[in-house]
Design an enzyme around this catalytic site. Structure first.
Site, PDB file in Angstrom:
ATOM      1  N   ASN A  70     -29.582  -1.985  15.857  1.00 41.97           N
ATOM      2  CA  ASN A  70     -29.775  -2.177  17.292  1.00 41.97           C
ATOM      3  C   ASN A  70     -28.906  -1.273  18.164  1.00 41.97           C
ATOM      4  O   ASN A  70     -29.273  -0.959  19.294  1.00 41.97           O
ATOM      5  CB  ASN A  70     -29.579  -3.653  17.647  1.00 41.97           C
ATOM      6  CG  ASN A  70     -30.816  -4.457  17.287  1.00 41.97           C
ATOM      7  OD1 ASN A  70     -31.839  -3.880  16.938  1.00 41.97           O
ATOM      8  ND2 ASN A  70     -30.738  -5.760  17.352  1.00 41.97           N
TER       9      ASN A  70
ATOM     10  N   ASP B  53     -42.173   0.090  25.970  1.00 40.20           N
ATOM     11  CA  ASP B  53     -42.109  -0.082  24.510  1.00 40.20           C
ATOM     12  C   ASP B  53     -42.752   1.140  23.870  1.00 40.20           C
ATOM     13  O   ASP B  53     -43.795   1.617  24.345  1.00 40.20           O
ATOM     14  CB  ASP B  53     -42.872  -1.362  24.088  1.00 40.20           C
ATOM     15  CG  ASP B  53     -42.466  -1.869  22.707  1.00 40.20           C
ATOM     16  OD1 ASP B  53     -41.882  -2.968  22.627  1.00 40.20           O
ATOM     17  OD2 ASP B  53     -42.707  -1.143  21.705  1.00 40.20           O
TER      18      ASP B  53
ATOM     19  N   ARG C 113     -26.615 -12.323  12.960  1.00 38.04           N
ATOM     20  CA  ARG C 113     -26.838 -11.468  14.131  1.00 38.04           C
ATOM     21  C   ARG C 113     -26.054 -10.167  13.975  1.00 38.04           C
ATOM     22  O   ARG C 113     -26.474  -9.119  14.438  1.00 38.04           O
ATOM     23  CB  ARG C 113     -26.424 -12.206  15.400  1.00 38.04           C
ATOM     24  CG  ARG C 113     -27.335 -13.374  15.717  1.00 38.04           C
ATOM     25  CD  ARG C 113     -27.069 -13.921  17.094  1.00 38.04           C
ATOM     26  NE  ARG C 113     -28.042 -14.957  17.421  1.00 38.04           N
ATOM     27  CZ  ARG C 113     -27.832 -16.265  17.277  1.00 38.04           C
ATOM     28  NH1 ARG C 113     -26.685 -16.694  16.831  1.00 38.04           N
ATOM     29  NH2 ARG C 113     -28.759 -17.140  17.605  1.00 38.04           N
TER      30      ARG C 113
ATOM     31  N   ALA D 120     -41.419  -4.872  24.473  1.00 35.63           N
ATOM     32  CA  ALA D 120     -42.538  -5.755  24.844  1.00 35.63           C
ATOM     33  C   ALA D 120     -42.950  -6.636  23.669  1.00 35.63           C
ATOM     34  O   ALA D 120     -44.134  -6.924  23.476  1.00 35.63           O
ATOM     35  CB  ALA D 120     -43.720  -4.915  25.330  1.00 35.63           C
ATOM     36  N   GLY D 121     -41.965  -7.060  22.878  1.00 29.96           N
ATOM     37  CA  GLY D 121     -42.262  -7.926  21.729  1.00 29.96           C
ATOM     38  C   GLY D 121     -42.336  -9.386  22.162  1.00 29.96           C
ATOM     39  O   GLY D 121     -42.701  -9.690  23.305  1.00 29.96           O
ATOM     40  N   ASP D 122     -41.958 -10.274  21.252  1.00 28.51           N
ATOM     41  CA  ASP D 122     -42.077 -11.715  21.532  1.00 28.51           C
ATOM     42  C   ASP D 122     -41.211 -12.132  22.726  1.00 28.51           C
ATOM     43  O   ASP D 122     -41.669 -12.843  23.618  1.00 28.51           O
ATOM     44  CB  ASP D 122     -41.664 -12.513  20.280  1.00 28.51           C
ATOM     45  CG  ASP D 122     -42.694 -12.377  19.179  1.00 28.51           C
ATOM     46  OD1 ASP D 122     -43.899 -12.536  19.458  1.00 28.51           O
ATOM     47  OD2 ASP D 122     -42.308 -12.080  18.032  1.00 28.51           O
ATOM     48  N   VAL D 123     -39.949 -11.699  22.725  1.00 29.92           N
ATOM     49  CA  VAL D 123     -39.038 -12.118  23.796  1.00 29.92           C
ATOM     50  C   VAL D 123     -39.407 -11.435  25.117  1.00 29.92           C
ATOM     51  O   VAL D 123     -39.514 -12.081  26.166  1.00 29.92           O
ATOM     52  CB  VAL D 123     -37.566 -11.811  23.422  1.00 29.92           C
ATOM     53  CG1 VAL D 123     -36.635 -12.096  24.586  1.00 29.92           C
ATOM     54  CG2 VAL D 123     -37.144 -12.620  22.196  1.00 29.92           C
TER      55      VAL D 123
ATOM     56  N   ASN E 274     -29.895  -8.843  20.135  1.00 29.21           N
ATOM     57  CA  ASN E 274     -28.715  -9.249  19.351  1.00 29.21           C
ATOM     58  C   ASN E 274     -28.159  -8.126  18.484  1.00 29.21           C
ATOM     59  O   ASN E 274     -28.908  -7.227  18.113  1.00 29.21           O
ATOM     60  CB  ASN E 274     -29.113 -10.416  18.443  1.00 29.21           C
ATOM     61  CG  ASN E 274     -29.089 -11.742  19.173  1.00 29.21           C
ATOM     62  OD1 ASN E 274     -28.166 -12.000  19.934  1.00 29.21           O
ATOM     63  ND2 ASN E 274     -30.108 -12.548  18.961  1.00 29.21           N
TER      64      ASN E 274
ATOM     65  N   HIS F 105     -22.319 -15.504  21.129  1.00 30.12           N
ATOM     66  CA  HIS F 105     -23.667 -16.023  20.851  1.00 30.12           C
ATOM     67  C   HIS F 105     -23.894 -15.768  19.367  1.00 30.12           C
ATOM     68  O   HIS F 105     -24.410 -14.736  18.966  1.00 30.12           O
ATOM     69  CB  HIS F 105     -24.713 -15.292  21.703  1.00 30.12           C
ATOM     70  CG  HIS F 105     -26.124 -15.655  21.330  1.00 30.12           C
ATOM     71  ND1 HIS F 105     -26.613 -16.936  21.398  1.00 30.12           N
ATOM     72  CD2 HIS F 105     -27.149 -14.902  20.859  1.00 30.12           C
ATOM     73  CE1 HIS F 105     -27.870 -16.953  21.001  1.00 30.12           C
ATOM     74  NE2 HIS F 105     -28.219 -15.734  20.656  1.00 30.12           N
TER      75      HIS F 105
HETATM   76  N1  LIG Z   1     -29.793 -13.475  23.188  1.00 30.04           N
HETATM   77  C1  LIG Z   1     -30.566 -14.437  22.745  1.00 30.04           C
HETATM   78  O1  LIG Z   1     -30.280 -15.619  22.988  1.00 30.04           O
HETATM   79  C2  LIG Z   1     -31.811 -14.065  21.958  1.00 30.04           C
HETATM   80  C3  LIG Z   1     -32.806 -15.010  21.676  1.00 30.04           C
HETATM   81  C4  LIG Z   1     -33.946 -14.597  20.971  1.00 30.04           C
HETATM   82  C5  LIG Z   1     -34.040 -13.285  20.514  1.00 30.04           C
HETATM   83  N2  LIG Z   1     -33.039 -12.406  20.785  1.00 30.04           N
HETATM   84  C6  LIG Z   1     -33.075 -11.016  20.332  1.00 30.04           C
HETATM   85  O2  LIG Z   1     -34.029 -10.299  21.117  1.00 30.04           O
HETATM   86  C7  LIG Z   1     -34.445  -9.149  20.381  1.00 30.04           C
HETATM   87  C8  LIG Z   1     -35.961  -9.031  20.421  1.00 30.04           C
HETATM   88  O3  LIG Z   1     -36.573 -10.094  19.709  1.00 30.04           O
HETATM   89  P1  LIG Z   1     -38.185 -10.154  19.586  1.00 30.04           P
HETATM   90  O4  LIG Z   1     -38.480 -11.396  18.845  1.00 30.04           O
HETATM   91  O5  LIG Z   1     -38.811  -9.896  20.903  1.00 30.04           O
HETATM   92  O6  LIG Z   1     -38.442  -8.883  18.653  1.00 30.04           O
HETATM   93  P2  LIG Z   1     -39.816  -8.031  18.568  1.00 30.04           P
HETATM   94  O7  LIG Z   1     -39.733  -7.239  17.317  1.00 30.04           O
HETATM   95  O8  LIG Z   1     -40.988  -8.941  18.764  1.00 30.04           O
HETATM   96  O9  LIG Z   1     -39.747  -7.058  19.834  1.00 30.04           O
HETATM   97  C9  LIG Z   1     -38.848  -5.992  19.954  1.00 30.04           C
HETATM   98  C10 LIG Z   1     -39.591  -4.863  20.606  1.00 30.04           C
HETATM   99  O10 LIG Z   1     -38.658  -3.822  20.934  1.00 30.04           O
HETATM  100  C11 LIG Z   1     -39.392  -2.602  20.861  1.00 30.04           C
HETATM  101  N3  LIG Z   1     -38.504  -1.433  20.838  1.00 30.04           N
HETATM  102  C12 LIG Z   1     -37.853  -0.867  19.802  1.00 30.04           C
HETATM  103  N4  LIG Z   1     -37.191   0.237  20.221  1.00 30.04           N
HETATM  104  C13 LIG Z   1     -37.432   0.372  21.552  1.00 30.04           C
HETATM  105  C14 LIG Z   1     -37.021   1.295  22.548  1.00 30.04           C
HETATM  106  N5  LIG Z   1     -36.216   2.332  22.258  1.00 30.04           N
HETATM  107  N6  LIG Z   1     -37.476   1.131  23.820  1.00 30.04           N
HETATM  108  C15 LIG Z   1     -38.282   0.091  24.128  1.00 30.04           C
HETATM  109  N7  LIG Z   1     -38.700  -0.828  23.224  1.00 30.04           N
HETATM  110  C16 LIG Z   1     -38.274  -0.692  21.952  1.00 30.04           C
HETATM  111  C17 LIG Z   1     -40.194  -2.766  19.577  1.00 30.04           C
HETATM  112  O11 LIG Z   1     -41.272  -1.825  19.519  1.00 30.04           O
HETATM  113  C18 LIG Z   1     -40.660  -4.216  19.701  1.00 30.04           C
HETATM  114  O12 LIG Z   1     -41.947  -4.311  20.313  1.00 30.04           O
HETATM  115  C19 LIG Z   1     -33.855  -9.314  18.968  1.00 30.04           C
HETATM  116  O13 LIG Z   1     -32.671  -8.549  18.869  1.00 30.04           O
HETATM  117  C20 LIG Z   1     -33.521 -10.794  18.904  1.00 30.04           C
HETATM  118  O14 LIG Z   1     -32.501 -11.094  17.967  1.00 30.04           O
HETATM  119  C21 LIG Z   1     -31.944 -12.768  21.500  1.00 30.04           C
END
Ligand SMILES: NC(=O)c1ccc[n+]([C@@H]2O[C@H](COP(=O)([O-])OP(=O)(O)OC[C@H]3O[C@@H](n4cnc5c(N)ncnc54)[C@H](O)[C@@H]3O)[C@@H](O)[C@H]2O)c1
Length: 323
Positions: free
Chosen positions: A104, A43, A97, A19-22, A129, A184
């Site tokens: 991850n 989360d 990445r 439940a982070g930014d993405v 990623n 990617h």
């Molecule tokens: N594929 C794409 O095009 C793309 C684009 C942007 C970001 N991303 C990737 O998305 C991922 C998340 O980015 P973000 O900015 O949201 O990061 P973030 O740190 O804001 O959020 C990640 C969340 O995952 C939670 N988490 C950790 N372990 C967990 C588990 N076992 N169960 C449930 N939740 C868990 C964390 O507590 C955190 O709140 C990163 O790996 C980033 O590189 C991918």
């Protein structure tokens, strides 16, 4: 006596792990566009989770959305129609990445263990990623058929490419068919030979002498470097990926058979990477053939070789953790 037909199933549920930014941006897009009836957020950061669910819930009370948002467990998520995995360590400024991989993969394992067994018709969509490598391992960890495990792959890179071409050609991005394929990440390449606007090959639609090798290299570098530039400026990328991932969820829920470049297992290459595919309720309905020229085929082969090398390294690492 014949049994009555099963009741029509009205509930459509999408679980977002992380439940982070993405994850929160994706949830907002799903409820704003009323793509499903329920969004389940998972989360381990309880305070963050509660805050996100309450804030997202507030966004539904204005009457624009029929989607309900709630917090849940990994087990709850395993019953959903789509399970989107955004949980992962964040990519730091300057970090590749692939550097994220070890952290991850451990998170991925801790997600699938409590979800087992996953509903046999669920689709798992990887966003975290390095997405191609995590998609490869998620196939094994989820226990689901290959076609039901996919990654957003280069769909965001392709959207960025369409945006850049749209600016240069002065045509709506939605009228442009141009794909970034492969990884990617750094191993991505643009399938220039098949790019078109409407049905017209790209080179005929841009001003004369626009599509030079130098311009192509500039556009490719813009597309490849976009994430890094946005992360440097604001610490994450969220709106672009939130929108792209929500569209993929919509194609699945509505069984729309839309063609998009997505990361899925390529048997002849031995890894997951992005190629065009038809997507619907069963996940990858089928791979779409694309003609690549010799140079593009070379990029594809070396991208796959590189990804297989990373997979082998990760498998060794996982073995060592077990021993
Ligand atoms: N594929 C794409 O095009 C793309 C684009 C942007 C970001 N991303 C990737 O998305 C991922 C998340 O980015 P973000 O900015 O949201 O990061 P973030 O740190 O804001 O959020 C990640 C969340 O995952 C939670 N988490 C950790 N372990 C967990 C588990 N076992 N169960 C449930 N939740 C868990 C964390 O507590 C955190 O709140 C990163 O790996 C980033 O590189 C991918």
């Amino acid at each position: 006596m014949a049994h009555p037909p099963p009741p029509h199933r009205l509930k459509t549920s999408i679980a977002i792990i992380g439940a982070g930014d993405v994850g929160s941006t994706l949830a907002y897009t799903l409820l704003h566009d009323s793509i499903c009836t329920e969004v389940i957020m998972v989360d381990p950061k309880k305070e963050l989770l509660e805050g996100q669910v309450r804030d997202l819930g507030d966004a539904t009370y204005g009457g624009r959305s029929g989607t309900r948002v709630r917090a849940g467990t990994h087990r709850d998520a395993s019953h959903s129609d789509i399970i989107v995995i955004t949980a992962g360590a964040k990519q730091k400024e300057g970090e590749t990445r692939l550097d994220l991989l070890t952290r991850n993969l451990a998170i991925l394992k801790s997600i699938f263990e409590p979800m087992k067994p996953i509903n046999s018709t669920s689709i798992v969509l990887l966003v975290a990623n390095p997405v191609d490598i995590l998609t490869y391992f998620a196939r094994e960890m989820s226990g689901l058929p290959e076609s039901q495990v996919l990654g957003t792959g280069t769909s965001l890179d392709s959207a960025r490419l369409r945006g850049e071409l749209s600016r240069r050609a002065e045509v709506a991005a939605s009228s442009i068919d141009a794909y970034v394929l492969g990884e990617h990440g750094d191993g991505q390449f643009i399938a220039w030979s098949s790019a078109s606007i409407g049905t017209t090959p790209l080179h005929l639609t841009l001003p004369p002498n626009t599509l030079t090798p130098a311009t192509k290299a500039e556009i490719a570098s813009h597309t490849r470097g976009a994430a890094g530039a946005i992360i440097a400026a604001k610490g994450c990328t969220s709106f672009g990926i939130g929108s792209v991932a929500a569209s993929i969820c919509k194609y699945i829920i509505f069984d729309s058979h839309t063609v998009r470049p997505l990361s899925f297992f390529q048997p002849e290459l031995g890894c997951c990477l992005s190629m065009p595919a038809v997507i619907g309720r069963k996940g990858i309905v089928r791979a779409m053939r694309i003609e690549l020229d010799e140079e593009e085929r070379g990029f594809l082969v070396s991208c796959a070789e590189n990804l297989r090398g990373v997979i082998r390294g990760a498998e060794e690492g996982l073995k060592e953790v077990k021993e």
